[in-house]
Write a protein that holds these residues in place. Structure first.
Motif, short mmCIF file in Angstrom:
data_model
loop_
_atom_site.label_atom_id
_atom_site.label_comp_id
_atom_site.label_asym_id
_atom_site.label_seq_id
_atom_site.Cartn_x
_atom_site.Cartn_y
_atom_site.Cartn_z
N VAL A 1 -67.80 63.55 50.20
CA VAL A 1 -68.34 63.12 48.91
C VAL A 1 -69.59 63.93 48.59
O VAL A 1 -70.18 64.57 49.46
N THR A 2 -69.98 63.88 47.32
CA THR A 2 -71.19 64.58 46.89
C THR A 2 -71.95 63.71 45.90
O THR A 2 -71.34 62.95 45.14
N ASP A 3 -73.26 63.84 45.92
CA ASP A 3 -74.09 63.17 44.94
C ASP A 3 -74.26 64.03 43.69
O ASP A 3 -74.76 63.55 42.66
N ASN A 4 -73.86 65.30 43.78
CA ASN A 4 -73.98 66.20 42.65
C ASN A 4 -72.75 66.09 41.74
O ASN A 4 -71.64 65.84 42.21
N GLN A 5 -72.95 66.26 40.48
CA GLN A 5 -71.83 66.19 39.55
C GLN A 5 -71.05 67.49 39.59
O GLN A 5 -71.61 68.58 39.46
N THR B 1 -64.34 62.61 39.18
CA THR B 1 -64.75 61.28 38.70
C THR B 1 -65.34 60.44 39.83
O THR B 1 -66.19 59.59 39.59
N GLN B 2 -64.88 60.68 41.07
CA GLN B 2 -65.43 59.95 42.22
C GLN B 2 -66.41 60.80 43.03
O GLN B 2 -66.95 60.31 44.02
N GLY B 3 -66.61 62.06 42.63
CA GLY B 3 -67.42 62.95 43.45
C GLY B 3 -66.80 63.11 44.82
O GLY B 3 -67.50 63.11 45.84
N LEU B 4 -65.49 63.28 44.85
CA LEU B 4 -64.71 63.17 46.08
C LEU B 4 -63.96 64.46 46.38
O LEU B 4 -63.35 65.05 45.49
N GLY C 1 -74.21 74.75 45.64
CA GLY C 1 -74.74 73.50 45.12
C GLY C 1 -73.76 72.35 45.06
O GLY C 1 -74.07 71.31 44.48
N ASN C 2 -72.55 72.52 45.68
CA ASN C 2 -71.60 71.41 45.61
C ASN C 2 -72.00 70.27 46.55
O ASN C 2 -71.80 69.12 46.26
N GLY C 3 -72.58 70.59 47.72
CA GLY C 3 -73.16 69.58 48.59
C GLY C 3 -72.23 68.52 49.11
O GLY C 3 -72.61 67.35 49.21
N PHE C 4 -70.97 68.85 49.46
CA PHE C 4 -70.05 67.86 50.00
C PHE C 4 -70.39 67.54 51.46
O PHE C 4 -70.59 68.44 52.27
N THR C 5 -70.46 66.25 51.76
CA THR C 5 -70.74 65.79 53.12
C THR C 5 -69.70 64.74 53.52
O THR C 5 -69.09 64.11 52.66
#
Length: 299
Positions: A10-14, A130-133, A157-161
């Motif tokens: 998931v990511t907090d970035n849009q 839509t889910q940042g997924l 800058g996608n920042g997926f963790t």
């Protein structure tokens, strides 16, 4: 089309890239065949096997990561080094020293590597903005992490963790099994694996069993916790959830697309992809809700 194993990030970035812009980014790092003295290469390739790197439908994005590795068995190198070492001894009258053996190994490797065959592995992934997924169809977290690492270099800058939760997934699944039920809309199925917290981590597995057995209760009372648990969701999906929040052995119920694959394969592919998204997406959202799962790795 349907993924079999889900690694969740998931990511907090849009996420702002549409399919065309994402495709342009991926084209900067297309998978190239390994050549020469390369051991391996990685890059992006088509999830459908055509020229299109990103398949987009209603904001949902399907793409694929590729990795190619040379197949050069250690035994082949070892046998050739032994043969050359024997020739050396016959000519020189003494066995080659260790330094020379290391040089022989490097020499043999460099000679054989360009002729070795490359083995390709393809890993598909789906982004739901839509889910940042980010959902990756991989059986192991290491395979998924390779994709995420390259994605991070490709799209800055996608920042997926990894998706994580607190309390841990194992602790929550242990509570479910102890209570004899999972939170709605999930249900316990017929498999579980329990592990002891001892250093040796002795484990016991139950398959095709009702999970309300007295002996399972005894294991839980003795301190064992759930490492894997078979669940179902809304009578549509069955899967195994483990204590690392990995979803495996996904089985889909009676869900079918209305599209005719013979008359219009492109439309059928799009319909199947959207059907997968509209099935897995709500299930993952429900799982995040019941686990209170969010991004980041717990400390």
């Amino acid at each position: 089309m349907w993924f079999k194993n889900l690694q969740l990030f998931v990511t907090d970035n849009q996420w702002t890239l549409n399919a065309a812009d994402f495709e342009e980014k991926l084209r900067e790092t297309i998978l190239q065949p390994v050549s020469g003295l390369q051991w391996q290469s990685e890059g992006w390739l088509s999830p459908r096997g055509d020229a299109q790197l990103v398949f987009g439908q209603e904001q949902q994005l399907l793409f694929a990561y590729g990795e190619e590795k040379k197949l050069l068995p250690a035994g082949v190198i070892r046998d050739e080094v032994a043969s050359r070492a024997k020739t050396f001894e016959q000519v020189k009258g003494f066995a080659p020293p260790r330094k020379h053996l290391r040089e022989l190994k490097d020499q043999v490797t460099n000679e054989l590597l360009p002729r070795a065959f490359g083995q390709r592995k393809v890993t598909r992934a789906w982004i739901d903005p839509t889910q940042g997924l980010l959902v990756i169809d991989a059986a192991s977290i290491s395979a998924a992490e390779s994709l995420v690492a390259l994605l991070g270099r490709t799209v800055e800058g996608n920042g997926f963790t990894p998706l994580s939760c607190e309390p841990s997934v194992g602790a929550q699944m242990t509570q479910w099994l102890g209570a004899g039920e999972a939170p709605a809309p999930f249900d316990l199925e017929d498999e579980c694996e329990l592990v002891s917290p001892q250093a040796e981590r002795p484990a016991v597995r139950y398959a095709r069993h009702a999970l309300d057995l007295p002996e399972i209760r005894a294991h839980l009372s003795a301190g064992k916790f759930v490492q894997r648990l078979r669940l179902s969701w809304r009578e549509s999906l069955r899967f195994t959830l483990d204590d690392q929040l990995q979803i495996k052995r996904l089985q889909v119920g009676d869900i079918a697309s209305d599209s005719d694959s013979e008359s219009d394969p492109d439309a059928a592919y799009a319909a199947d992809f959207m059907l997968m998204c509209s099935t897995f997406g709500p299930m993952i959202a429900d799982l995040r809700r019941v686990l209170s799962a969010d991004s980041g790795t717990p400390g």
